[in-house]
Design a protein around this motif. Structure first.
Motif, mmCIF file in Angstrom:
data_model
loop_
_atom_site.group_PDB
_atom_site.id
_atom_site.type_symbol
_atom_site.label_atom_id
_atom_site.label_comp_id
_atom_site.label_asym_id
_atom_site.label_seq_id
_atom_site.Cartn_x
_atom_site.Cartn_y
_atom_site.Cartn_z
ATOM 1 N N ARG A 14 0.814 -1.218 0.000
ATOM 2 C CA ARG A 14 0.000 0.000 0.000
ATOM 3 C C ARG A 14 0.848 1.268 0.000
ATOM 4 N NH1 ARG A 14 -2.824 -2.816 4.312
ATOM 5 N NH2 ARG A 14 -2.281 -1.160 5.776
ATOM 6 N N LEU A 15 2.174 1.126 0.053
ATOM 7 C CA LEU A 15 3.036 2.300 0.058
ATOM 8 C C LEU A 15 3.075 2.928 -1.338
ATOM 9 C CD1 LEU A 15 5.055 4.181 1.437
ATOM 10 C CD2 LEU A 15 6.867 2.529 0.870
ATOM 11 N N ASP A 16 2.614 4.171 -1.441
ATOM 12 C CA ASP A 16 2.618 4.871 -2.726
ATOM 13 C C ASP A 16 3.206 6.264 -2.539
ATOM 14 O OD1 ASP A 16 0.630 6.416 -1.529
ATOM 15 O OD2 ASP A 16 -1.007 5.385 -2.557
ATOM 16 N N ASP A 17 3.121 7.082 -3.584
ATOM 17 C CA ASP A 17 3.745 8.397 -3.553
ATOM 18 C C ASP A 17 3.002 9.404 -2.689
ATOM 19 O OD1 ASP A 17 5.520 7.267 -5.274
ATOM 20 O OD2 ASP A 17 5.065 8.551 -6.990
ATOM 21 N N ALA A 18 1.893 9.003 -2.109
ATOM 22 C CA ALA A 18 1.136 9.903 -1.238
ATOM 23 C C ALA A 18 1.400 9.628 0.240
ATOM 24 C CB ALA A 18 -0.363 9.786 -1.520
ATOM 25 N N ALA A 19 2.272 8.659 0.540
ATOM 26 C CA ALA A 19 2.448 8.230 1.929
ATOM 27 C C ALA A 19 3.913 7.982 2.252
ATOM 28 C CB ALA A 19 1.637 6.959 2.189
ATOM 29 N N LEU A 20 4.200 7.960 3.535
ATOM 30 C CA LEU A 20 5.457 7.455 4.088
ATOM 31 C C LEU A 20 5.093 6.473 5.195
ATOM 32 C CD1 LEU A 20 7.610 10.709 4.412
ATOM 33 C CD2 LEU A 20 7.953 8.861 2.775
ATOM 34 N N HIS A 21 5.842 5.392 5.295
ATOM 35 C CA HIS A 21 5.619 4.402 6.344
ATOM 36 C C HIS A 21 6.719 4.520 7.390
ATOM 37 C CE1 HIS A 21 3.037 1.459 3.715
ATOM 38 N NE2 HIS A 21 2.511 2.652 3.834
ATOM 39 N N VAL A 22 6.326 4.471 8.652
ATOM 40 C CA VAL A 22 7.273 4.519 9.766
ATOM 41 C C VAL A 22 7.020 3.322 10.661
ATOM 42 C CG1 VAL A 22 8.060 5.798 11.794
ATOM 43 C CG2 VAL A 22 7.469 7.040 9.708
ATOM 44 N N TRP A 23 8.072 2.565 10.905
ATOM 45 C CA TRP A 23 7.993 1.386 11.771
ATOM 46 C C TRP A 23 8.867 1.577 13.004
ATOM 47 C CZ3 TRP A 23 5.004 -2.967 10.966
ATOM 48 C CH2 TRP A 23 4.390 -3.076 9.709
#
Length: 214
Positions: A14-23
């Protein structure tokens, strides 16, 4: 609720150019980068031991070119047993986390290394707020430098953080347009202060905790 590694590929899709993922990961120096490689492998569709990391021109860890392709980039940081990993597509994130603790030399460091306006702002803070205020500045500056691909040697005085609003904002960055940058504080827990930065348009930030061995 912590997310098992087996569930990460579905989130990665689901990671696309509209988001950043932080773990958030549990950091153990005996494991080194093994948990990081496992997480990156879940995003790349590779086993952890097949993830190839190289050092950039200023030492920033990055994926080898063949694995990064033209899209995926990451940055990671750790303090104590807390590690954070930021991932983005068509974006170079920078992330920093620091444990809340007494910083008796915070103002001295700011006077010596920060922009004058930042040091003056820190000096105006009540004594019981100075440690927290120092960490807000420090994590924001580190996040920007890491997104820039540079380390502390670049010079902490060459960028300035505006702390007059509800959240820190990049006010000045030498040879860059600060308006082209995004800077966002991250909620981790009561023990840590963290910040995320990237060059580009605003994005949605999604945060998870990776399940690990307790």
């Amino acid at each position: 609720m912590p997310i098992p590694l087996t569930d990460v590929p579905a989130i990665a899709a689901r990671l696309d150019d509209a988001a950043l993922h932080v773990w958030r990961l549990r950091y153990d120096p005996r494991q080194g980068r093994a948990p990081l490689r496992a997480l990156l492998g879940a995003y790349l569709g590779l086993p952890a031991d097949a993830v190839e990391l190289v050092a950039g021109s200023h030492g920033r860890p990055q994926l080898a070119g063949a694995q990064q392709g033209d899209t995926l980039d990451f940055n990671w940081t750790h303090s104590g047993d807390c590690a954070l990993v930021a991932l983005g597509r068509h974006a170079r994130p920078g992330i920093d986390v620091e444990r809340r603790r007494a910083r008796p030399r915070g103002l001295e460091i700011a006077r010596r290394y920060f922009a004058p306006g930042e040091a003056d702002w820190l000096a105006r803070q009540p004594p019981d707020r100075q440690d927290e205020a120092f960490l807000v500045l420090w994590t924001a500056k580190e996040a920007v430098l890491k997104a820039l691909g540079r380390g502390l040697a670049f010079g902490l005085h060459r960028l300035e953080i505006d702390t007059s609003g509800a959240a820190p904002r990049l006010l000045r960055l030498e040879q860059e347009d600060p308006a082209a940058w995004q800077l966002q504080p991250l909620e981790v827990d009561r023990e840590h202060v963290a910040a995320l930065a990237w060059r580009g348009t605003p994005r949605c930030i999604w945060q998870w905790v990776l399940a690990g061995d307790d």
